[in-house]
Design a protein around this motif. Sequence first.
Motif, PDB file in Angstrom:
ATOM      1  N   SER A 153       0.955  -1.246  -0.002  1.00  0.00           N
ATOM      2  CA  SER A 153       0.047  -0.017   0.001  1.00  0.00           C
ATOM      3  C   SER A 153       0.937   1.331   0.206  1.00  0.00           C
ATOM      4  O   SER A 153       2.133   1.268   0.606  1.00  0.00           O
ATOM      5  CB  SER A 153      -1.029   0.015   1.264  1.00  0.00           C
ATOM      6  OG  SER A 153      -0.248  -0.123   2.223  1.00  0.00           O
ATOM      7  N   ASP A 155       1.605   5.195  -2.415  1.00  0.00           N
ATOM      8  CA  ASP A 155       2.286   5.638  -3.756  1.00  0.00           C
ATOM      9  C   ASP A 155       3.060   6.653  -3.122  1.00  0.00           C
ATOM     10  O   ASP A 155       2.899   7.730  -2.208  1.00  0.00           O
ATOM     11  CB  ASP A 155       1.100   6.010  -4.466  1.00  0.00           C
ATOM     12  CG  ASP A 155       0.374   4.815  -5.217  1.00  0.00           C
ATOM     13  OD1 ASP A 155       1.044   3.767  -5.198  1.00  0.00           O
ATOM     14  OD2 ASP A 155      -0.978   5.120  -5.677  1.00  0.00           O
ATOM     15  N   ARG A 179      -1.813   2.611 -10.073  1.00  0.00           N
ATOM     16  CA  ARG A 179      -0.890   2.862  -8.845  1.00  0.00           C
ATOM     17  C   ARG A 179       0.576   3.683  -9.475  1.00  0.00           C
ATOM     18  O   ARG A 179       0.778   3.620 -10.994  1.00  0.00           O
ATOM     19  CB  ARG A 179      -0.023   1.471  -8.621  1.00  0.00           C
ATOM     20  CG  ARG A 179      -1.066   0.444  -7.858  1.00  0.00           C
ATOM     21  CD  ARG A 179      -1.617   1.078  -6.674  1.00  0.00           C
ATOM     22  NE  ARG A 179      -0.630   1.525  -5.615  1.00  0.00           N
ATOM     23  CZ  ARG A 179      -0.183   0.382  -4.716  1.00  0.00           C
ATOM     24  NH1 ARG A 179      -0.736  -0.841  -4.852  1.00  0.00           N
ATOM     25  NH2 ARG A 179       0.534   1.006  -3.881  1.00  0.00           N
TER      26      ARG A 179
END
Length: 268
Positions: A153, A155, A179
């Motif tokens: 998880s 970015d 992503r």
Amino acid sequence: MRRYGPTVLLLLTGAATLRISLFSELYLRYVQAGLWPYLVVSGFLLVLLAVAAAVAGRAEQEPHAEQGQHAEHDEHAGRDQQREHGEHDECDDDSDAHDQHGGHHSPRIAWLLTLPALALLLFPPPALGSYSAEREAAQRAAQGVGRFPALPSGDPVELTLAEFSSRAIYDSGRSLAGRTVALTGFVTRDDGGTWYVTRLLVACCAADATTSKVEVRGGEAPPVDSWVTVTGTWRPRGALGTDAAWPPVVDAGAVRRVEQPADPYEKR
């Protein structure tokens, strides 16, 4: 060269090995980090062998020096007799000169053997770069298309070029979709002006290196061989598992110049 050459070669090679492994991280340009202990041990052994050879050579010279002193004494004692036989003396002188100068003579060019070791000691070659990457054909592992594990998880997620390429080409779960990723490597270009962020993958040492590269779109290309971190998103192309999907593409949101890492290679 016959007397000192092997000692000098051993010393220079051992010193060069220790310089790139014990006193710096230059060895990472050529081999994997796991080989570091073997390089250090090899360097010390070569230096010790050079010292042992020098000591042994010095010990051999001492008896010869004593023999030379006795010979000089005998020469003085028989000088009057030698004068009576001038012609014979001249022949002996010529023979002695031949023994002294010819017996220990070796080509001076033999000292050129020290240059490779000296060059490694003073000017260690750089890591492989764009030239090696361009020579590499578009060879990819024979992987089957399948679902990859989910990405961590948060970015941007930092990925190696090999992992990004594998997911872009073979991941049926499309884990890269939506992503933001961060990819670090050096810059290469093709003849058409397209540029790539590139990394070399090694299993053991630089000799077995293969190429992993990602096409970059939307960012201004830095100079070839400069190191960058590209932050952006994956752009799908071609059918999964086909040549049309390679090389994978990233839409760059930012391109940042960075320093070359101490270990410039990715692990296979």
